[in-house]
Scaffold this active site. Structure first.
Site, PDB file in Angstrom:
ATOM      1  N   HIS A  37      -9.155 -31.850  26.420  1.00  0.00           N
ATOM      2  CA  HIS A  37      -9.248 -30.791  25.415  1.00  0.00           C
ATOM      3  C   HIS A  37      -9.127 -29.414  26.067  1.00  0.00           C
ATOM      4  O   HIS A  37      -9.683 -29.176  27.135  1.00  0.00           O
ATOM      5  CB  HIS A  37     -10.596 -30.852  24.695  1.00  0.00           C
ATOM      6  N   ASN A  67     -11.748 -33.895  34.398  1.00  0.00           N
ATOM      7  CA  ASN A  67     -12.103 -33.809  32.987  1.00  0.00           C
ATOM      8  C   ASN A  67     -13.550 -34.220  32.747  1.00  0.00           C
ATOM      9  O   ASN A  67     -14.271 -33.595  31.962  1.00  0.00           O
ATOM     10  CB  ASN A  67     -11.163 -34.695  32.164  1.00  0.00           C
TER      11      ASN A  67
END
Length: 292
Positions: free
Chosen positions: A136, A167
């Protein structure tokens, strides 16, 4: 063999202080998230002026092949890059209200962005078996206030291929830090995006090289940036800017080690932050590594 080196342009000369002095403050009554975009919104094609000095308008008779592609969602605004199949930047507003709510991440699914032409959009199949996470840019956990706002963060236009270790660890820590700042400030505006930085290779020359994944050739960034604009309760504006490589990063390294001068991100990304901030305030403080 000469080891490859990533190069992030750094501010030179008198630095940010002199740059601030050169940029004059101007009043701006525009309000809302769009008023704080790091680049100017694209104008409608129909209102585009003729090329300077040409006196002609017929050049756009059959349309122009491309303009900046802005998308305004419930939780963020992004500028889409059709070449990389991801966003150039995504900006979101965090505060105490956006962080609270009953939104359920399990009720969200990654989905193609149908507002992007099929030639230029990423699909879930592009990520399958690639070895990269769907990372994201505007984080889902930033928008618990609305199920739709959280769901909007799962459009693949808000996603970029991200190293799984990054991440799930160091980058996740940076996102958590952004949320912690939002609890102690009036607002935190977060602008996140990819970087494709040059590096020196064995022949002593500089190259920009990056992997692509899937049949749609989704570009894998070499680095990611995150720029935080903090609105303090005192009225002061504080600026913090971070860059992390798209590779495994030890999550025990303090986040302040990833602080960089904002000018380095402006130079590397082609975006501008400081001039727009200074249109609204002259009370700006930039935080760099080593400051507390």
């Amino acid at each position: 063999m000469l080891r490859a080196r990533w190069v992030l342009p750094l501010a030179v000369g008198a630095g940010l202080g002199a740059a601030f002095a050169r940029r004059q403050h101007r009043d701006d009554e525009a309000e809302g998230l769009l008023a704080r975009l790091p680049v100017l919104p694209a104008v409608a094609a129909a209102s585009l002026p003729a090329p300077p000095g040409s006196g002609r308008t017929e050049l756009s008779k059959y349309g122009l092949p491309g303009l900046a592609q802005l998308r305004s969602r419930e939780s963020y605004v992004l500028c889409y890059d059709p070449r990389s199949r991801s966003a150039l930047w995504v900006i979101e507003q965090l505060n105490r209200d956006t962080l609270s709510g009953a939104s359920d991440r399990a009720a969200c699914d990654f989905q193609e962005d149908d507002s992007v032409h099929e030639y230029h959009r990423a699909t879930n199949a592009d990520y399958r078996g690639s070895g990269f996470d769907r990372g994201h840019l505007a984080a889902a956990a930033n928008h618990r206030w609305s199920q739709k706002a959280m769901r909007d963060t799962f459009y693949l236009s808000n996603i970029a291929p991200q190293n799984p270790h990054l991440n799930q660890n160091a980058w996740n820590n940076l996102e958590k830090y952004c949320r912690s700042l939002a609890k102690n400030n009036r607002n935190v505006y977060v602008c996140t995006g990819p970087l494709f930085l040059p590096r020196m290779e064995a022949d002593g020359k500089m190259y920009v090289k990056y992997q692509v994944i899937g049949k749609n050739n989704v570009a894998v960034p070499t680095h990611f940036f995150k720029v935080l604009i903090l609105e303090k309760e005192s009225g002061e504006i504080e600026l913090r800017s971070y860059v992390m490589p798209n590779s495994p990063v030890d999550d025990k390294i303090p986040l302040e080690r990833f602080l960089v001068p904002i000018e380095s991100i402006e130079r590397a990304s082609g975006l501008l932050f400081v001039p727009n901030i200074l249109r609204r305030t002259s009370n700006l403080k930039a935080i760099t590594a080593g400051q507390h």
